[in-house]
Design an enzyme around this catalytic site. Structure first.
Site, PDB file in Angstrom:
ATOM      1  N   GLY A 124       0.819  -1.354   0.002  1.00 34.16           N
ATOM      2  CA  GLY A 124       0.078  -0.062   0.112  1.00 34.16           C
ATOM      3  C   GLY A 124       0.740   1.170  -0.150  1.00 34.16           C
ATOM      4  N   GLY A 126       2.459   2.295  -2.468  1.00 34.24           N
ATOM      5  CA  GLY A 126       2.575   3.086  -3.737  1.00 34.24           C
ATOM      6  C   GLY A 126       3.602   2.554  -4.728  1.00 34.24           C
ATOM      7  N   LYS A 127       4.266   1.280  -4.465  1.00 35.84           N
ATOM      8  CA  LYS A 127       5.236   0.615  -5.261  1.00 35.84           C
ATOM      9  C   LYS A 127       4.779   0.588  -6.618  1.00 35.84           C
ATOM     10  CE  LYS A 127       5.581  -3.014  -2.824  1.00 35.84           C
ATOM     11  NZ  LYS A 127       4.674  -2.784  -1.808  1.00 35.84           N
ATOM     12  N   THR A 129       1.740   1.545  -8.247  1.00 35.38           N
ATOM     13  CA  THR A 129       1.578   2.874  -8.755  1.00 35.38           C
ATOM     14  C   THR A 129       2.845   3.655  -9.304  1.00 35.38           C
ATOM     15  OG1 THR A 129      -0.200   2.940  -7.257  1.00 35.38           O
ATOM     16  CG2 THR A 129       0.154   4.846  -8.578  1.00 35.38           C
ATOM     17  N   ASP A 151       3.408  -8.959  -6.937  1.00 36.11           N
ATOM     18  CA  ASP A 151       2.107  -9.729  -7.119  1.00 36.11           C
ATOM     19  C   ASP A 151       1.988 -10.685  -8.396  1.00 36.11           C
ATOM     20  OD1 ASP A 151       0.320  -9.589  -4.771  1.00 36.11           O
ATOM     21  OD2 ASP A 151      -0.071  -7.501  -5.279  1.00 36.11           O
ATOM     22  N   ARG A 168       9.908 -15.573   0.972  1.00 48.28           N
ATOM     23  CA  ARG A 168      10.259 -13.973   0.747  1.00 48.28           C
ATOM     24  C   ARG A 168      11.672 -14.036   0.105  1.00 48.28           C
ATOM     25  NH1 ARG A 168       6.054 -10.301   2.969  1.00 48.28           N
ATOM     26  NH2 ARG A 168       5.126 -11.236   4.692  1.00 48.28           N
ATOM     27  N   ASN A 171      11.656 -15.392  -3.268  1.00 53.11           N
ATOM     28  CA  ASN A 171      10.929 -14.700  -4.004  1.00 53.11           C
ATOM     29  C   ASN A 171      11.813 -13.547  -4.485  1.00 53.11           C
ATOM     30  OD1 ASN A 171       8.666 -13.459  -5.335  1.00 53.11           O
ATOM     31  ND2 ASN A 171       8.355 -12.107  -3.602  1.00 53.11           N
ATOM     32  N   SER A 195       9.899  -6.912  -0.711  1.00 54.69           N
ATOM     33  CA  SER A 195      11.388  -7.098  -0.222  1.00 54.69           C
ATOM     34  C   SER A 195      11.655  -6.504   1.127  1.00 54.69           C
ATOM     35  CB  SER A 195      12.351  -6.686  -1.375  1.00 54.69           C
ATOM     36  OG  SER A 195      11.755  -5.275  -1.808  1.00 54.69           O
TER      37      SER A 195
HETATM   38  N1  LIG Z   1       1.446 -11.985   4.591  1.00 58.33           N
HETATM   39  C1  LIG Z   1       1.863 -11.010   3.698  1.00 58.33           C
HETATM   40  N2  LIG Z   1       2.770  -9.894   3.442  1.00 58.33           N
HETATM   41  C2  LIG Z   1       2.602  -9.077   2.792  1.00 58.33           C
HETATM   42  N3  LIG Z   1       1.834  -9.118   1.522  1.00 58.33           N
HETATM   43  C3  LIG Z   1       1.043  -9.988   1.360  1.00 58.33           C
HETATM   44  C4  LIG Z   1       0.893 -11.109   2.449  1.00 58.33           C
HETATM   45  N4  LIG Z   1       0.047 -11.898   2.031  1.00 58.33           N
HETATM   46  C5  LIG Z   1      -0.254 -11.562   0.595  1.00 58.33           C
HETATM   47  N5  LIG Z   1       0.302 -10.421   0.385  1.00 58.33           N
HETATM   48  C6  LIG Z   1       0.207  -9.765  -0.908  1.00 58.33           C
HETATM   49  O1  LIG Z   1       1.346  -9.934  -1.661  1.00 58.33           O
HETATM   50  C7  LIG Z   1       1.913  -9.011  -2.337  1.00 58.33           C
HETATM   51  C8  LIG Z   1       3.344  -9.029  -1.738  1.00 58.33           C
HETATM   52  O2  LIG Z   1       4.237  -9.798  -2.614  1.00 58.33           O
HETATM   53  P1  LIG Z   1       5.734  -9.556  -2.626  1.00 58.33           P
HETATM   54  O3  LIG Z   1       6.197 -10.530  -3.712  1.00 58.33           O
HETATM   55  O4  LIG Z   1       6.070  -8.017  -2.987  1.00 58.33           O
HETATM   56  O5  LIG Z   1       6.265  -9.953  -1.095  1.00 58.33           O
HETATM   57  S1  LIG Z   1       7.752  -9.898  -0.659  1.00 58.33           S
HETATM   58  O6  LIG Z   1       8.868  -9.199  -1.500  1.00 58.33           O
HETATM   59  O7  LIG Z   1       8.075 -11.497  -1.022  1.00 58.33           O
HETATM   60  O8  LIG Z   1       7.696  -9.819   0.721  1.00 58.33           O
HETATM   61  C9  LIG Z   1       1.438  -7.666  -1.635  1.00 58.33           C
HETATM   62  O9  LIG Z   1       1.152  -6.881  -2.752  1.00 58.33           O
HETATM   63  P2  LIG Z   1       1.312  -5.145  -2.204  1.00 58.33           P
HETATM   64  O10 LIG Z   1       0.233  -4.493  -1.517  1.00 58.33           O
HETATM   65  O11 LIG Z   1       1.390  -4.770  -3.669  1.00 58.33           O
HETATM   66  O12 LIG Z   1       2.844  -4.833  -1.939  1.00 58.33           O
HETATM   67  C10 LIG Z   1      -0.025  -8.298  -0.824  1.00 58.33           C
HETATM   68  O13 LIG Z   1      -1.023  -7.799  -1.832  1.00 58.33           O
HETATM   69  N1  LIG Z   2       1.493   8.941  -3.921  1.00 55.41           N
HETATM   70  C1  LIG Z   2       0.352   8.401  -3.782  1.00 55.41           C
HETATM   71  N2  LIG Z   2      -0.579   9.118  -3.185  1.00 55.41           N
HETATM   72  C2  LIG Z   2      -1.839   8.693  -2.669  1.00 55.41           C
HETATM   73  N3  LIG Z   2      -2.266   7.645  -2.987  1.00 55.41           N
HETATM   74  C3  LIG Z   2      -1.441   6.683  -3.628  1.00 55.41           C
HETATM   75  C4  LIG Z   2      -0.202   7.219  -3.813  1.00 55.41           C
HETATM   76  N4  LIG Z   2       0.336   5.942  -4.497  1.00 55.41           N
HETATM   77  C5  LIG Z   2      -0.559   5.025  -4.750  1.00 55.41           C
HETATM   78  N5  LIG Z   2      -1.440   5.469  -3.961  1.00 55.41           N
HETATM   79  C6  LIG Z   2      -2.864   4.615  -3.785  1.00 55.41           C
HETATM   80  O1  LIG Z   2      -2.583   3.666  -2.720  1.00 55.41           O
HETATM   81  C7  LIG Z   2      -3.016   2.508  -2.946  1.00 55.41           C
HETATM   82  C8  LIG Z   2      -1.922   1.203  -2.975  1.00 55.41           C
HETATM   83  O2  LIG Z   2      -1.148   1.834  -4.037  1.00 55.41           O
HETATM   84  P1  LIG Z   2      -0.072   0.644  -4.692  1.00 55.41           P
HETATM   85  O3  LIG Z   2       0.640   1.120  -5.733  1.00 55.41           O
HETATM   86  O4  LIG Z   2      -0.965  -0.527  -5.143  1.00 55.41           O
HETATM   87  O5  LIG Z   2       0.618   0.200  -3.667  1.00 55.41           O
HETATM   88  P2  LIG Z   2       1.698  -1.283  -3.409  1.00 55.41           P
HETATM   89  O6  LIG Z   2       2.220  -1.688  -4.795  1.00 55.41           O
HETATM   90  O7  LIG Z   2       2.979  -0.608  -2.416  1.00 55.41           O
HETATM   91  O8  LIG Z   2       1.074  -2.207  -2.537  1.00 55.41           O
HETATM   92  C9  LIG Z   2      -3.787   2.331  -4.297  1.00 55.41           C
HETATM   93  O9  LIG Z   2      -5.023   2.719  -3.984  1.00 55.41           O
HETATM   94  C10 LIG Z   2      -3.080   3.789  -5.082  1.00 55.41           C
HETATM   95  O10 LIG Z   2      -4.181   4.376  -5.772  1.00 55.41           O
END
Ligand SMILES: Nc1ncnc2c1ncn2[C@@H]1O[C@H](COP(=O)(O)OS(=O)(=O)O)[C@@H](OP(=O)(O)O)[C@H]1O
Ligand SMILES: Nc1ncnc2c1ncn2[C@@H]1O[C@H](COP(=O)(O)OP(=O)(O)O)[C@@H](O)[C@H]1O
Length: 291
Positions: A124, A126-127, A129, A151, A168, A171, A195
């Protein structure tokens, strides 16, 4: 003498370590070699720009780490001068297959330099995005890039991995290796995954020539990520329905010395486009957008 240069007497050198030594001594060494150090470990080194760079270390009892990165950093032609049979991890009697078309040739064709932009941060933050905005900017400028999103890669190559620490780590290792191949292809590879462990990110950095691994930290407080909760995962984690969720009951280790920090500021200053532009400026400044 080699052992003294690269590892000292008692310690085992780590892959990625660069040791300088006398030029006369250095010129007497083969480009790529294997040497035993006093504690029984075997060390594979590569001569690069007047230094010895540790490629892999195998302990006498167990493998400490294996890094098959033996790119020729001097001319960008991966694997040149690797004429001998070698052992890498569990692969024995393998030999690098070289080709006269190398990284530099591909970079000239693409008019850019291959590199890895490694975006790390909480779920969350913003990676994805920022990765997407960056990809759009680069594409508009005629630059070839490719996103490896954690993901997405978990939908295929890494579908056998979960979220426990060793999964992880694997991965991250696999994505690091794939990113390295993209960079060798001359592509600007954008890796976007949580990561969470510093050691794993540093191991990916060590796969690439100096400068080509550009670590970008999404410096966004947990409260902000949790408030966004675009996938509803934080809610599930807080309710105990997801165990080992990063930032809740699993650690995230912030980078200590990354190239770029994209800081959450609130308001207009922190839009994903502004953040992506910061990365483009960095690439421009460092010469990655030309060959
Ligand atoms: N336990 C747990 N912890 C963190 N994240 C979780 C978990 N389970 C599922 N997810 C979802 O998987 C996405 C992260 O995968 P990654 O490959 O980036 O994780 S890692 O680098 O291996 O830690 C992550 O996506 P992002 O929200 O885009 O970061 C989550 O949607
Ligand atoms: N710079 C920003 N300011 C406000 N909201 C953002 C920003 N970057 C991303 N978001 C919002 O935050 C949420 C998570 O972004 P996302 O790119 O999916 O994060 P991550 O890949 O790290 O999980 C999405 O709803 C996205 O629209």
């Amino acid at each position: 003498m080699i052992a003294a240069a690269i590892g000292g007497k008692a310690t085992t050198p780590t892959p990625g370590l660069v040791a300088s030594t006398g030029s006369e001594f250095l010129s007497s060494l083969p480009k790529l070699g294997i040497v035993s150090v006093p504690n029984g470990a075997s060390v594979i080194y590569l001569k690069s720009r007047g230094n010895l760079r540790i490629q892999a270390v195998e302990g006498s009892r167990k493998t400490v780490n294996v890094n098959e990165n033996v790119d020729d950093f001097d001319n960008g032609h991966a694997g040149q001068n690797r004429s001998q049979l070698s052992t890498v991890g569990k692969s024995t009697n393998i030999k690098w297959q070289d080709c006269s078309v190398g990284k530099i040739d591909r970079e000239r064709l693409l008019k850019q330099k291959g590199c890895v932009i490694w975006i790390t941060g909480l779920s969350g933050s913003g990676k994805s995005t920022v990765a997407c905005a960056l990809s759009q900017f680069l594409h508009q400028r005629g630059k070839m890039c490719y996103i490896l999103d954690g993901d997405n890669v978990r939908h295929g190559l890494n579908r056998d991995l979960g979220f426990k620490a060793e999964d992880r780590a694997e991965n991250i290792r696999r994505i690091g290796e794939v990113a390295k191949l993209f960079a060798d292809a001359g592509v600007i590879c954008i890796a976007s995954l949580i990561s969470p462990y510093r050691r794993d990110r540093d191991a990916c950095r060590a796969l690439l020539p100096d400068g080509d691994f550009i670590e970008v930290f999404m410096d966004v407080p947990l409260e902000v990520c949790e408030a966004r909760d675009s996938k509803g995962l934080y809610k599930l984690a807080r309710a105990g329905k997801i165990k080992g969720f990063t930032g809740i009951d699993d650690p995230y280790e912030q980078p200590l010395n990354c190239e770029i920090v994209l800081e959450y500021k609130g308001g207009d200053g922190a839009s994903p486009c502004v953040m992506a532009e910061k990365v483009v400026s960095y690439l421009e400044e460092k010469g990655y957008l030309e060959a």
